[in-house]
Design a protein around this motif. Structure first.
Motif, PDB file in Angstrom:
ATOM      1  N   ALA A  63       0.820  -1.209   0.000  1.00 61.19           N
ATOM      2  CA  ALA A  63       0.000   0.000   0.000  1.00 61.19           C
ATOM      3  C   ALA A  63       0.857   1.263   0.000  1.00 61.19           C
ATOM      4  N   LEU A  64       1.905   1.273   0.806  1.00 54.50           N
ATOM      5  CA  LEU A  64       2.777   2.451   0.846  1.00 54.50           C
ATOM      6  C   LEU A  64       3.492   2.643  -0.482  1.00 54.50           C
ATOM      7  N   HIS A  65       3.949   1.547  -1.078  1.00 54.48           N
ATOM      8  CA  HIS A  65       4.615   1.641  -2.377  1.00 54.48           C
ATOM      9  C   HIS A  65       3.646   2.159  -3.439  1.00 54.48           C
ATOM     10  N   LYS A  66       2.463   1.603  -3.471  1.00 54.04           N
ATOM     11  CA  LYS A  66       1.457   1.997  -4.457  1.00 54.04           C
ATOM     12  C   LYS A  66       1.080   3.472  -4.279  1.00 54.04           C
ATOM     13  N   GLN A  67       0.924   3.901  -3.035  1.00 58.98           N
ATOM     14  CA  GLN A  67       0.574   5.296  -2.759  1.00 58.98           C
ATOM     15  C   GLN A  67       1.713   6.220  -3.185  1.00 58.98           C
ATOM     16  N   ALA A  68       2.948   5.811  -2.934  1.00 62.73           N
ATOM     17  CA  ALA A  68       4.110   6.631  -3.299  1.00 62.73           C
ATOM     18  C   ALA A  68       4.250   6.757  -4.812  1.00 62.73           C
ATOM     19  N   ILE A  69       3.918   5.710  -5.528  1.00 60.50           N
ATOM     20  CA  ILE A  69       4.070   5.710  -6.979  1.00 60.50           C
ATOM     21  C   ILE A  69       2.849   6.304  -7.686  1.00 60.50           C
ATOM     22  N   SER A  70       1.661   5.910  -7.268  1.00 57.15           N
ATOM     23  CA  SER A  70       0.443   6.242  -8.015  1.00 57.15           C
ATOM     24  C   SER A  70      -0.472   7.249  -7.342  1.00 57.15           C
ATOM     25  N   GLY A  71      -0.246   7.560  -6.071  1.00 57.99           N
ATOM     26  CA  GLY A  71      -1.168   8.449  -5.371  1.00 57.99           C
ATOM     27  C   GLY A  71      -2.387   7.676  -4.896  1.00 57.99           C
ATOM     28  N   ASP A  72      -3.467   8.376  -4.654  1.00 59.84           N
ATOM     29  CA  ASP A  72      -4.683   7.762  -4.111  1.00 59.84           C
ATOM     30  C   ASP A  72      -5.255   6.692  -5.042  1.00 59.84           C
TER      31      ASP A  72
END
Length: 127
Positions: free
Chosen positions: A41-50
């Protein structure tokens, strides 16, 4: 302003290095599903945002990933990177690393290594 830009560049570089490391990381013990989802989740949020508002897949695993990512909604990308770095370091400490097996060149060397390892200096206890 220049310090902020340099700090952001360092953060992005550190994040990329850590993400690459974590892709090849072999933990000593299996991380919990919760911990795996937290890093995801943190990786996805860092790369793609919400995360998007709707989920297009129905598999349980994909739903769990989506829900974990959605739980990070509102976290700005740079903060998600910082949190990812902290969480990956925590997981590396908690779950350890697999030690690659290295075989000695000759049987005498193996015997010497076994004799040198006592309960106080075995490789498992040198943290």
């Amino acid at each position: 302003m220049v310090d902020t830009i340099n700090g952001e560049n360092e953060l992005v570089a550190s994040f990329r290095l850590k993400a690459n490391f974590m892709k090849s990381w072999k933990p000593g013990s299996a991380p919990s599903n919760r911990d795996k989802l937290e890093l995801y989740a943190l990786h996805k949020q860092a790369i793609s945002g919400d995360a998007p508002e709707t989920l297009s897949t129905q598999s349980a695993a994909e739903r769990a990933k989506y829900q974990a990512w959605r739980s990070k909604s509102g976290v700005i990308k740079s903060e998600a990177m910082r949190l990812y770095l902290q969480e990956s370091d925590r997981q590396a400490r908690v779950y350890g690393h697999q030690q690659p097996l290295t075989l000695p060149e000759n049987p005498q060397q193996a015997q010497q290594q076994e004799q040198q390892q006592t309960p106080l200096n075995t490789p498992h206890e040198s943290f």
